[in-house]
Design an enzyme around this catalytic site. Sequence first.
Site, PDB file in Angstrom:
ATOM      1  N   TYR A  37       0.834  -1.199   0.000  1.00  0.00           N
ATOM      2  CA  TYR A  37       0.000   0.000   0.000  1.00  0.00           C
ATOM      3  C   TYR A  37       0.874   1.256   0.000  1.00  0.00           C
ATOM      4  CZ  TYR A  37      -3.466  -3.442   1.558  1.00  0.00           C
ATOM      5  OH  TYR A  37      -4.269  -4.550   1.676  1.00  0.00           O
ATOM      6  N   HIS A 104       0.839 -11.953   1.341  1.00  0.00           N
ATOM      7  CA  HIS A 104      -0.147 -11.161   0.609  1.00  0.00           C
ATOM      8  C   HIS A 104      -0.672 -11.895  -0.626  1.00  0.00           C
ATOM      9  CE1 HIS A 104      -1.259  -6.666  -0.250  1.00  0.00           C
ATOM     10  NE2 HIS A 104      -2.286  -7.467  -0.388  1.00  0.00           N
ATOM     11  N   PRO A 184     -15.697  -5.271   2.059  1.00  0.00           N
ATOM     12  CA  PRO A 184     -17.060  -5.690   2.407  1.00  0.00           C
ATOM     13  C   PRO A 184     -18.128  -4.737   1.879  1.00  0.00           C
ATOM     14  CG  PRO A 184     -16.012  -4.675   4.303  1.00  0.00           C
ATOM     15  CD  PRO A 184     -14.949  -4.797   3.239  1.00  0.00           C
ATOM     16  N   LEU A 185     -17.696  -3.562   1.408  1.00  0.00           N
ATOM     17  CA  LEU A 185     -18.639  -2.594   0.849  1.00  0.00           C
ATOM     18  C   LEU A 185     -18.655  -2.651  -0.674  1.00  0.00           C
ATOM     19  CD1 LEU A 185     -17.883   0.423   3.219  1.00  0.00           C
ATOM     20  CD2 LEU A 185     -19.701  -1.283   3.393  1.00  0.00           C
ATOM     21  N   ARG A 187     -16.279  -2.526  -2.994  1.00  0.00           N
ATOM     22  CA  ARG A 187     -15.477  -1.491  -3.663  1.00  0.00           C
ATOM     23  C   ARG A 187     -16.227  -0.163  -3.751  1.00  0.00           C
ATOM     24  NH1 ARG A 187     -10.311  -3.838  -4.203  1.00  0.00           N
ATOM     25  NH2 ARG A 187     -10.546  -6.012  -4.801  1.00  0.00           N
ATOM     26  N   GLY A 188     -17.068   0.116  -2.745  1.00  0.00           N
ATOM     27  CA  GLY A 188     -17.835   1.351  -2.718  1.00  0.00           C
ATOM     28  C   GLY A 188     -19.176   1.265  -3.424  1.00  0.00           C
ATOM     29  N   PHE A 189     -19.448   0.163  -4.095  1.00  0.00           N
ATOM     30  CA  PHE A 189     -20.698  -0.005  -4.831  1.00  0.00           C
ATOM     31  C   PHE A 189     -21.909   0.062  -3.907  1.00  0.00           C
ATOM     32  CE2 PHE A 189     -23.905  -2.948  -6.700  1.00  0.00           C
ATOM     33  CZ  PHE A 189     -24.177  -2.244  -7.875  1.00  0.00           C
TER      34      PHE A 189
END
Length: 311
Positions: A37, A104, A184-185, A187-189
């Site tokens: 990251y 990873h 869990p969201l 990718r913002g969708f």
Amino acid sequence: MNLSHAYSAPPPQDVAETVLRTALDEGITLFDTAALYGYGANEELVGRTLKPHRERIVLASKCGIFKGESGSRVIDGRPDTLRRMCDDSLKRLQTDVIDLYYLHRMDRNVPIEESIGALADLVREGKIRAIGVSEVSAATLRKAHAVHPVAAIQSEYSLWTRNPEIAVLDACRELDIAFVAFSPLARGFLCGTPRDPVELETRDIRRAMPRFYPENYGRNRQLLEAYGQISGEVGCTWAQLALAWVLARDPIIVPIPGTRHPSHVIENTRAAEITLTPVVVERLDALINQHTVVGNRYNEATSAEIDTEDF
């Protein structure tokens, strides 16, 4: 990840630090980062901001992916590489030990047993406390666990990504391994403010994800009207509904939503206070699942890097 990598330009450092401190104030105890990251920048941010609170948190990071000399990312699971990456992460995180250290990605050129063996050495040396793996199949998880107990597996899981239900969640229950759900969201969708994919910045990773291709996204967006209606009936935000669904699946599942906004940290945390009825869970399951979502999770190039089961 959102604070340093992958989703458009990172926020200013003072905002990023506020996000982390807000999470701490809200009772969040698990903080998840990786050498990937921002190619070390996120570990530096986490280390700098949370060092005064080190004893209050569970600190997780990941190894096995780094920026190569050409500037592109490299997957490398060789023992010497993992040991070097751990030492570098410890310095950036300003700590003597990492609580949970993930491989990873599995390096297809290195037997998983060798990579996990190197992490087991780090446990014995006191540099890490527990071993994790990311984006691997149930079969690979079992191979890893046979070398050294695996504490957690991290993979994508949400209403629109159900792949762990094929085999990995069952393996986690059998072997007493925590399942850490990233994205869990969706990718913002599922956050209530769906954006047209063409508006995303050029370096936003969602541009390369088939579900966000214009020809697929329009069809997927049709699911959101009914989703929003359920959110209204429950009396929570869209993001809270998505997180409450994940939390309702199984106590072994730990969702790790990311955000770049302090207000969203508070909103996400409140999802733990929501209890969904079996009827609501059933409606959500029927509405958004692997059969109703259009497009693969990753493109062909990224799919080749992971070892997870697919429908």
